[in-house]
Enzyme design. Structure first.
Site, mmCIF file in Angstrom:
data_model
loop_
_atom_site.group_PDB
_atom_site.id
_atom_site.type_symbol
_atom_site.label_atom_id
_atom_site.label_comp_id
_atom_site.label_asym_id
_atom_site.label_seq_id
_atom_site.Cartn_x
_atom_site.Cartn_y
_atom_site.Cartn_z
ATOM 1 N N ASP A 99 0.784 -1.242 0.000
ATOM 2 C CA ASP A 99 0.000 0.000 0.000
ATOM 3 C C ASP A 99 0.817 1.294 0.000
ATOM 4 O O ASP A 99 0.248 2.383 -0.067
ATOM 5 C CB ASP A 99 -0.956 -0.001 1.214
ATOM 6 N N ARG A 127 21.450 2.791 -3.412
ATOM 7 C CA ARG A 127 21.817 1.516 -2.772
ATOM 8 C C ARG A 127 22.574 0.630 -3.747
ATOM 9 O O ARG A 127 22.562 0.893 -4.951
ATOM 10 C CB ARG A 127 20.536 0.765 -2.359
ATOM 11 N N ASP A 180 19.418 -4.347 -1.435
ATOM 12 C CA ASP A 180 18.675 -3.095 -1.631
ATOM 13 C C ASP A 180 18.689 -2.249 -0.359
ATOM 14 O O ASP A 180 18.220 -1.120 -0.361
ATOM 15 C CB ASP A 180 17.227 -3.376 -2.047
ATOM 16 N N ASP A 228 17.475 2.191 6.000
ATOM 17 C CA ASP A 228 16.281 1.346 6.095
ATOM 18 C C ASP A 228 16.181 0.631 7.442
ATOM 19 O O ASP A 228 16.522 -0.552 7.581
ATOM 20 C CB ASP A 228 16.224 0.333 4.945
HETATM 21 P P1 AMP Z 1 12.513 -3.543 2.860
HETATM 22 O O1 AMP Z 1 13.221 -4.866 2.853
HETATM 23 O O2 AMP Z 1 11.589 -3.337 4.007
HETATM 24 O O3 AMP Z 1 13.484 -2.423 2.760
HETATM 25 O O4 AMP Z 1 11.550 -3.473 1.592
HETATM 26 C C1 AMP Z 1 11.712 -4.232 0.441
HETATM 27 C C2 AMP Z 1 10.900 -3.666 -0.701
HETATM 28 O O5 AMP Z 1 9.508 -3.662 -0.366
HETATM 29 C C3 AMP Z 1 11.238 -2.229 -1.060
HETATM 30 O O6 AMP Z 1 11.129 -2.125 -2.453
HETATM 31 C C4 AMP Z 1 10.166 -1.446 -0.368
HETATM 32 O O7 AMP Z 1 9.924 -0.218 -0.990
HETATM 33 C C5 AMP Z 1 8.966 -2.365 -0.495
HETATM 34 N N1 AMP Z 1 7.948 -2.143 0.541
HETATM 35 C C6 AMP Z 1 8.037 -2.440 1.852
HETATM 36 N N2 AMP Z 1 6.903 -2.095 2.504
HETATM 37 C C7 AMP Z 1 6.071 -1.558 1.574
HETATM 38 C C8 AMP Z 1 4.757 -1.007 1.600
HETATM 39 N N3 AMP Z 1 4.038 -0.939 2.712
HETATM 40 N N4 AMP Z 1 4.258 -0.537 0.442
HETATM 41 C C9 AMP Z 1 4.954 -0.602 -0.702
HETATM 42 N N5 AMP Z 1 6.173 -1.122 -0.795
HETATM 43 C C10 AMP Z 1 6.743 -1.583 0.319
HETATM 44 MG MG MG Z 2 14.492 -1.307 1.919
#
Ligand code: AMP
Ligand code: MG
Length: 549
Positions: free
Chosen positions: A146, A211, A290, A300
């Site tokens: 979302d 990144r 990432d 992050d």
């Molecule tokens: P992360 O490992 O939490 O840094 O996220 C991995 C990927 O998921 C990244 O591309 C984030 O932008 C995406 N992501 C995580 N949470 C959400 C969210 N609530 N809505 C959209 N994309 C998300």
């Molecule tokens: Mg991330």
């Protein structure tokens, strides 16, 4: 009408001005090719309310208190802007395209799924800083999600970014924490019980949010043109010290030697960051490629955690309980693996990959010598200069300490603070143990054998101090400069979250105030420098976290 303070920020959007963007401007999840970013505006929220901000970051971006008056109108506008409802003059919002290896597997396109940069401002220092809203709605990279963030994870990101900075560890910063007034549904335990939670947006600030995954994505698609553009942009804009005068004054392609030198700079910064995380007992929790910054910043803040009791196998991330890939004791190795992936992505730009391999091979020795120097400093022993091996006696002492710390549940932070108080000449096991008593979670674990092993280490340490004639008072001061008294223990964040969720956000600012001086004794706040209380041992949020945020 006078210009609003936030319209006086000086934007200069180099990333979007100088790199190719996505021609499609719909915020619809999709594959984006041939572009480093997509233009997308933050989604409007219903009732922005500022919960906390960092005055240092405000000042850093050009908003000193004189410019940002403490009145309702200025605060309301600040909340509007940093919730994404009003774009300040000069902003040019966008989401970045990147990919990444998640838990060791190539995951393809990821990208800013819920982060939208407002643009880059030129700070009073002359530095370019990107302002990025996290949790402000859908982007082409949101996949099935979302684009939003909940209050609990936003408080954790806000506080930890600033705590890290004040600890002296490279990190992205946090300007503000704004409640959106909207609800966000999350299944916190992934157990089929989704609940509405408070939505929030954090404004993060960094010289760049690029990144490893930004380079991996075009490389994975064979888009060497975009890859080269990104690499050259990153070097020219963020590593200008690698360019001589001639290269600086042209727009010619950069030679392979500069690309390899830049990669080595990233290797060095990443090694330094891993050593620093180990110094303070920080576990990132999701070291996917990432989530590794090309600038060597901590980036992050998701299901991260801080060691309470020392345990190299510990990870706070419940999603990683199976393999514990991102456990405390493995962060240094994982960073090396991630750097290797970055190197593979860059390889097609060079006809001879040898220089990349040579740069990557710098890592193990750098990480080892950095760790030894860091531990010497934590122990108040002479710190060897860069690339010089530590004295063998000290190396043994360090190896033995790592083992001794696992004998009984020992608080990592408190142990080193108390060790600074141990006089080199203090005699008798009972007296020595009394100095360190606070650090042990379960005194009953210190049976005769365990206590003797721990004491043997203390005696060896004291012997070393005596042999080197280290002065107790100076050592104590030196140790206090590298061993923090206050870290953002998981349960402290959780207390601030509980209070904020029930309407009282004051602990966020109180914690921030204490964490601003993590190495100082702050007698009024001794309660926040104690061991994790027993009730927090297994409470979710206090010791473990899911990725749900
Ligand atoms: P992360 O490992 O939490 O840094 O996220 C991995 C990927 O998921 C990244 O591309 C984030 O932008 C995406 N992501 C995580 N949470 C959400 C969210 N609530 N809505 C959209 N994309 C998300
Ligand atoms: Mg991330």
């Amino acid at each position: 009408m006078p210009r609003l303070p936030l319209d006086q920020l000086s934007f200069s959007n180099r990333f979007t001005d100088e790199l190719p963007g996505d021609a499609d401007t719909r915020a619809v999840p999709r594959q984006v090719t041939g572009a480093a970013y997509s233009r997308v505006a933050p989604s409007a929220v219903s009732a922005p309310a500022l919960l906390a901000h960092s005055p240092e970051v405000a000042e850093m971006i050009g908003l000193p208190p004189e410019l940002w008056p403490d009145d309702d109108a200025a605060t309301a506008d600040f909340a509007q802007v940093f919730a994404g409802n009003r774009l300040p003059a000069g902003a040019g919002p966008y989401a970045m395209a990147y990919g990444g290896h998640q838990f060791g597997n190539w995951a393809g396109q990821l990208g800013d799924g819920r982060a939208i940069a407002l643009g880059e401002i030129v700070a009073p220092s002359g530095e370019h800083l990107t302002l990025q809203l996290k949790g402000s709605g859908l982007t082409p990279y949101s996949r099935g999600a979302d684009g939003l963030a909940v209050l609990r994870s936003s408080i954790r990101e806000f506080l930890c970014s600033e705590a890290m900075h004040h600890l002296g560890v490279p990190t992205t910063r946090a300007l503000s924490l704004v409640l959106t007034g909207d609800k966000v549904v999350r299944d916190m335990f992934y157990d089929g019980n989704p609940k509405p939670e408070l939505g929030a947006v954090v404004c993060r600030v960094a010289p760049s949010f690029i990144r490893f995954g930004n380079f991996q994505l075009p490389a994975s698609r064979g888009d060497l043109g975009l890859l080269r553009q990104l690499v050259e942009f990153t070097i020219r804009r963020h590593f200008p010290e690698l360019l001589d005068g001639t290269l600086r004054s042209t727009t010619d392609h950069l030679p392979p030697s500069v690309v390899a030198a830049w990669y080595e700079a990233a290797v060095r910064r990443t090694a330094h960051l891993m050593v620093e995380w180990n110094r303070i007992g920080f576990v990132h929790g999701v070291m996917n490629t990432d989530n590794l910054s090309i600038l060597g910043l901590t980036i992050d803040y998701g299901p991260y955690g801080w060691l309470d009791d020392f345990d190299p196998d510990w990870t706070p991330n419940t999603t990683d309980f199976g393999q514990r890939r991102y456990r405390f004791g493995q962060q240094g190795l994982v960073a090396h693996w991630n750097l290797a992936q970055l190197g593979s992505a860059l390889a097609p730009l060079l006809t001879d990959v040898e220089p990349l391999q040579t740069a990557l091979d710098v890592y193990p020795a750098l990480y080892r010598s950095g760790t030894e120097a860091m531990l010497s400093a934590k122990l108040g022993l002479p710190v060897p200069s860069a690339d010089v091996a530590v004295d063998l006696v000290d190396r043994d002492l360090q190896t033995e300490l790592w083992r001794a710390l696992t004998l009984a549940e020992t608080d990592y932070t408190i142990f080193f603070r108390r060790l600074a108080d141990l006089p080199a000449e203090l005699e008798g096991p009972a007296a020595r143990r009394a100095v360190l008593a606070d650090a042990f979670y379960r005194p009953e674990q210190l049976d005769t054998d365990t206590a003797a092993q721990m004491d043997n280490w203390l005696v060896a340490y004291q012997q070393r101090l005596q042999d080197l004639a280290v002065d107790d008072t100076e050592r104590r001061l030196a140790m206090h400069r590298v061993n923090p008294k206050y870290v953002l223990r998981n349960y402290l964040s959780q207390l601030a979250i509980d209070a904020a969720e029930s309407g009282d956000p004051s602990m966020i600012t109180e914690l921030l105030d204490v964490l601003r001086h993590p190495y100082d004794d702050q007698p009024d706040h001794d309660a926040w420098a104690t061991k994790r209380p027993d009730w927090a041992r297994s409470r979710p949020g206090c010791s473990t976290l899911s990725c749900s945020s």
